[in-house]
Design a protein around this motif. Structure first.
Motif, PDB file in Angstrom:
ATOM      1  N   PRO A 154      10.916  68.696  55.355  1.00  0.00           N
ATOM      2  CA  PRO A 154      12.382  68.625  55.320  1.00  0.00           C
ATOM      3  C   PRO A 154      12.993  69.651  54.370  1.00  0.00           C
ATOM      4  O   PRO A 154      14.217  69.738  54.269  1.00  0.00           O
ATOM      5  N   LEU A 155      12.148  70.424  53.671  1.00  0.00           N
ATOM      6  CA  LEU A 155      12.637  71.425  52.730  1.00  0.00           C
ATOM      7  C   LEU A 155      12.266  72.833  53.169  1.00  0.00           C
ATOM      8  O   LEU A 155      11.241  73.056  53.812  1.00  0.00           O
ATOM      9  N   LYS A 156      13.123  73.770  52.778  1.00  0.00           N
ATOM     10  CA  LYS A 156      12.827  75.187  52.961  1.00  0.00           C
ATOM     11  C   LYS A 156      13.370  75.914  51.743  1.00  0.00           C
ATOM     12  O   LYS A 156      14.570  75.819  51.439  1.00  0.00           O
ATOM     13  N   ASP A 157      12.500  76.595  51.041  1.00  0.00           N
ATOM     14  CA  ASP A 157      12.891  77.289  49.806  1.00  0.00           C
ATOM     15  C   ASP A 157      13.538  76.343  48.805  1.00  0.00           C
ATOM     16  O   ASP A 157      14.491  76.699  48.095  1.00  0.00           O
ATOM     17  N   GLY A 158      13.045  75.098  48.765  1.00  0.00           N
ATOM     18  CA  GLY A 158      13.542  74.125  47.811  1.00  0.00           C
ATOM     19  C   GLY A 158      14.849  73.460  48.192  1.00  0.00           C
ATOM     20  O   GLY A 158      15.375  72.639  47.441  1.00  0.00           O
ATOM     21  N   LYS A 159      15.383  73.800  49.362  1.00  0.00           N
ATOM     22  CA  LYS A 159      16.649  73.223  49.814  1.00  0.00           C
ATOM     23  C   LYS A 159      16.435  72.417  51.089  1.00  0.00           C
ATOM     24  O   LYS A 159      15.428  72.603  51.790  1.00  0.00           O
ATOM     25  N   LEU A 160      17.374  71.535  51.385  1.00  0.00           N
ATOM     26  CA  LEU A 160      17.263  70.716  52.585  1.00  0.00           C
ATOM     27  C   LEU A 160      17.292  71.576  53.845  1.00  0.00           C
ATOM     28  O   LEU A 160      18.206  72.382  54.036  1.00  0.00           O
ATOM     29  N   ALA A 161      16.303  71.386  54.683  1.00  0.00           N
ATOM     30  CA  ALA A 161      16.279  72.055  55.980  1.00  0.00           C
ATOM     31  C   ALA A 161      16.486  71.053  57.103  1.00  0.00           C
ATOM     32  O   ALA A 161      16.577  71.419  58.268  1.00  0.00           O
ATOM     33  N   LEU A 162      16.573  69.787  56.740  1.00  0.00           N
ATOM     34  CA  LEU A 162      16.694  68.698  57.708  1.00  0.00           C
ATOM     35  C   LEU A 162      17.930  67.878  57.392  1.00  0.00           C
ATOM     36  O   LEU A 162      18.229  67.615  56.219  1.00  0.00           O
ATOM     37  N   ASP A 163      18.654  67.486  58.421  1.00  0.00           N
ATOM     38  CA  ASP A 163      19.843  66.674  58.234  1.00  0.00           C
ATOM     39  C   ASP A 163      19.445  65.218  57.999  1.00  0.00           C
ATOM     40  O   ASP A 163      18.972  64.547  58.906  1.00  0.00           O
ATOM     41  N   LEU A 164      19.644  64.744  56.775  1.00  0.00           N
ATOM     42  CA  LEU A 164      19.324  63.358  56.423  1.00  0.00           C
ATOM     43  C   LEU A 164      20.589  62.512  56.288  1.00  0.00           C
ATOM     44  O   LEU A 164      20.544  61.394  55.784  1.00  0.00           O
ATOM     45  N   GLY A 165      21.693  63.050  56.764  1.00  0.00           N
ATOM     46  CA  GLY A 165      22.982  62.403  56.577  1.00  0.00           C
ATOM     47  C   GLY A 165      23.107  61.020  57.171  1.00  0.00           C
ATOM     48  O   GLY A 165      23.870  60.190  56.667  1.00  0.00           O
ATOM     49  N   LYS A 166      22.380  60.741  58.248  1.00  0.00           N
ATOM     50  CA  LYS A 166      22.497  59.451  58.915  1.00  0.00           C
ATOM     51  C   LYS A 166      21.371  58.476  58.550  1.00  0.00           C
ATOM     52  O   LYS A 166      21.317  57.372  59.080  1.00  0.00           O
ATOM     53  N   VAL A 167      20.505  58.896  57.652  1.00  0.00           N
ATOM     54  CA  VAL A 167      19.394  58.029  57.264  1.00  0.00           C
ATOM     55  C   VAL A 167      19.917  56.904  56.375  1.00  0.00           C
ATOM     56  O   VAL A 167      20.711  57.125  55.461  1.00  0.00           O
ATOM     57  N   ASP A 168      19.468  55.702  56.645  1.00  0.00           N
ATOM     58  CA  ASP A 168      19.860  54.531  55.863  1.00  0.00           C
ATOM     59  C   ASP A 168      19.528  54.741  54.392  1.00  0.00           C
ATOM     60  O   ASP A 168      18.496  55.315  54.045  1.00  0.00           O
ATOM     61  N   ARG A 169      20.425  54.266  53.543  1.00  0.00           N
ATOM     62  CA  ARG A 169      20.271  54.498  52.114  1.00  0.00           C
ATOM     63  C   ARG A 169      19.013  53.855  51.539  1.00  0.00           C
ATOM     64  O   ARG A 169      18.336  54.449  50.689  1.00  0.00           O
ATOM     65  N   ARG A 170      18.665  52.669  51.983  1.00  0.00           N
ATOM     66  CA  ARG A 170      17.443  52.033  51.490  1.00  0.00           C
ATOM     67  C   ARG A 170      16.214  52.817  51.941  1.00  0.00           C
ATOM     68  O   ARG A 170      15.231  52.923  51.203  1.00  0.00           O
ATOM     69  N   GLU A 171      16.275  53.374  53.135  1.00  0.00           N
ATOM     70  CA  GLU A 171      15.169  54.195  53.615  1.00  0.00           C
ATOM     71  C   GLU A 171      15.039  55.454  52.760  1.00  0.00           C
ATOM     72  O   GLU A 171      13.925  55.878  52.422  1.00  0.00           O
ATOM     73  N   LEU A 172      16.181  56.047  52.409  1.00  0.00           N
ATOM     74  CA  LEU A 172      16.135  57.220  51.537  1.00  0.00           C
ATOM     75  C   LEU A 172      15.515  56.874  50.187  1.00  0.00           C
ATOM     76  O   LEU A 172      14.732  57.657  49.636  1.00  0.00           O
ATOM     77  N   TYR A 173      15.867  55.711  49.671  1.00  0.00           N
ATOM     78  CA  TYR A 173      15.309  55.303  48.385  1.00  0.00           C
ATOM     79  C   TYR A 173      13.800  55.091  48.504  1.00  0.00           C
ATOM     80  O   TYR A 173      13.041  55.468  47.607  1.00  0.00           O
ATOM     81  N   ALA A 174      13.370  54.526  49.628  1.00  0.00           N
ATOM     82  CA  ALA A 174      11.930  54.351  49.854  1.00  0.00           C
ATOM     83  C   ALA A 174      11.221  55.696  49.870  1.00  0.00           C
ATOM     84  O   ALA A 174      10.134  55.852  49.295  1.00  0.00           O
ATOM     85  N   MET A 175      11.837  56.669  50.520  1.00  0.00           N
ATOM     86  CA  MET A 175      11.251  58.014  50.565  1.00  0.00           C
ATOM     87  C   MET A 175      11.202  58.626  49.166  1.00  0.00           C
ATOM     88  O   MET A 175      10.178  59.186  48.752  1.00  0.00           O
ATOM     89  N   SER A 176      12.304  58.520  48.440  1.00  0.00           N
ATOM     90  CA  SER A 176      12.400  59.185  47.137  1.00  0.00           C
ATOM     91  C   SER A 176      11.428  58.613  46.118  1.00  0.00           C
ATOM     92  O   SER A 176      10.990  59.319  45.203  1.00  0.00           O
ATOM     93  N   THR A 177      11.081  57.342  46.266  1.00  0.00           N
ATOM     94  CA  THR A 177      10.158  56.698  45.322  1.00  0.00           C
ATOM     95  C   THR A 177       8.728  56.638  45.857  1.00  0.00           C
ATOM     96  O   THR A 177       7.861  56.014  45.240  1.00  0.00           O
ATOM     97  N   ASN A 178       8.491  57.262  47.004  1.00  0.00           N
ATOM     98  CA  ASN A 178       7.164  57.278  47.619  1.00  0.00           C
ATOM     99  C   ASN A 178       6.618  55.864  47.806  1.00  0.00           C
ATOM    100  O   ASN A 178       5.468  55.560  47.449  1.00  0.00           O
ATOM    101  N   SER A 179       7.453  55.012  48.355  1.00  0.00           N
ATOM    102  CA  SER A 179       7.057  53.622  48.585  1.00  0.00           C
ATOM    103  C   SER A 179       5.811  53.554  49.466  1.00  0.00           C
ATOM    104  O   SER A 179       5.704  54.240  50.489  1.00  0.00           O
ATOM    105  N   ASN A 180       4.857  52.750  49.060  1.00  0.00           N
ATOM    106  CA  ASN A 180       3.582  52.580  49.772  1.00  0.00           C
ATOM    107  C   ASN A 180       2.816  53.889  49.943  1.00  0.00           C
ATOM    108  O   ASN A 180       1.949  53.995  50.806  1.00  0.00           O
TER     109      ASN A 180
END
Length: 364
Positions: A84-110
């Motif tokens: 989802p990154l390119k040159d350290g910046k977002l290359a993927l649109d995560l705008g519609k991703v659920d906030r709890r899902e984003l938090y799971a991603m950011s904390t490397n859940s499981n």
């Protein structure tokens, strides 16, 4: 201490918030016919069994994590990306991703997410917070008050999922927001940095460093919009665009025909939809300001303008002249309100009643 839950000011309404309010009001009007004069003033809303279940059912975090992995995999696959990154910046649109899902991603859940995926989710969460403060910041530059930023920040924190709220960082930062609001009530000239763990102060430091307000390149957004429209046509069997699920920046990319990717029909329909949404936002801003509150309405226009990207403004037909007019109207209404207040001994005439003495431009 200030009752934060009831301290929402019109100046804290961002573009996205006012759009959401306008759409909610419109939906209520469609689903709840107007009452007769013999009806009570209360609005009766009947929820379906599915809606009731949705309100009472909260996914466990393990399920949220699994869903997050599936969501991210699909987004990467659709975009034909491996990261989802390119040159350290977002290359993927995560705008519609659920906030709890984003938090799971950011904390490397499981342990299901790569370092790039964790960073991308953290960037998206940070961007959402910065966007929530963009409108109030624009207002603060004009009014000199930072109170709107703290009201908006508190609303953002209160909308977090239970996992975020359980973190030590949440507790410390929310306490800082409450303390700052308390201090601002006592001394309106109080500026960010007065208490530790203040997320608004961290935002202001990023803002001063030019590290906020950098959305994805409009060309990349246009590429995603083109893919979405093509998928629509394939699924429906016709070529009539449906922009109901498009966010305003994606819609702007079509209305401006970024990269010449869109047909005249698509551009025309997107332009009409963009102007319809911005018109609804202005109407909601007028209503939320209250009858006769010229200063409040001017603040809402400034907030809307500040929360929009340059492409969104262009697509909506919002020029710098509109912003300048809103600023001038605010200043005139505030001055008039102050003069009338002095004459009548009342502060009920609108305008700047916070005792403000220092602007955000001075602070920066």
């Amino acid at each position: 201490m200030t009752s934060v839950g009831t301290a929402t000011s019109t100046s804290s309404l961002s573009y996205a918030q006012i759009i959401a309010n306008a759409q909610k009001a419109q939906q209520q009007a469609l689903t709840n016919p107007a009452q007769t004069s013999s009806d009570s003033g209360a609005t009766n809303v009947t929820l379906s069994d599915a809606a009731k279940a949705a309100l009472t059912t909260i996914k466990d975090f393990a399920t949220v994590t699994t869903d997050a992995r599936a969501t991210l995999d699909k987004l990467l696959d659709d975009a034909k990306l491996t990261s989802p990154l390119k040159d350290g910046k977002l290359a993927l649109d995560l705008g519609k991703v659920d906030r709890r899902e984003l938090y799971a991603m950011s904390t490397n859940s499981n342990q299901l997410f790569t370092a790039d995926e964790q960073k991308a989710a953290a960037i998206e969460l940070q961007n959402r917070f910065d966007q929530a403060l963009a409108g109030p910041t624009a207002v603060g530059r004009v009014t000199g008050s930072v109170r709107g930023l703290y009201v908006a920040a508190l609303a953002y924190f209160d909308a977090m999922g239970p996992e975020e709220k359980a973190s030590a960082a949440y507790a410390d930062q929310r306490a800082a927001l409450e303390e700052m609001l308390k201090r601002i009530e006592a001394k309106p000239s109080t500026l960010p940095g007065a208490v530790p763990n203040d997320p608004v102060n961290a935002y202001m430091e990023r803002l001063a460093g030019g590290e906020t307000g950098k959305p994805r390149d409009i060309k990349d957004v246009a590429g995603d919009a083109r893919t979405t429209l093509d998928a629509q046509y394939k699924a429906s069997g016709n070529s009539k665009p449906d922009y109901s699920e498009f966010d305003s920046r994606s819609l702007a990319s079509v209305a401006l025909n970024s990269n010449d990717k869109f047909s005249a029909t698509e551009v025309r329909a997107a332009s009409m939809e963009m102007r319809s949404r911005s018109g609804a936002a202005l109407l909601q801003g007028l209503k939320s300001a209250g009858t006769g509150n010229a200063a409040g309405f001017a603040q809402n226009v400034i907030s809307l303008y500040g929360a929009m990207s340059s492409e969104e403004r262009a697509a909506a037909g919002w020029s710098e002249n509109l912003y300048a007019a809103a600023v001038a109207n605010y200043q005139t209404a505030s001055k008039l309100g102050s003069m009338l207040g002095e004459i009548t001994g009342s502060s009920s005439f609108g305008g700047g009643s916070d005792g403000r003495s220092m602007s955000l431009m001075d602070y920066l």
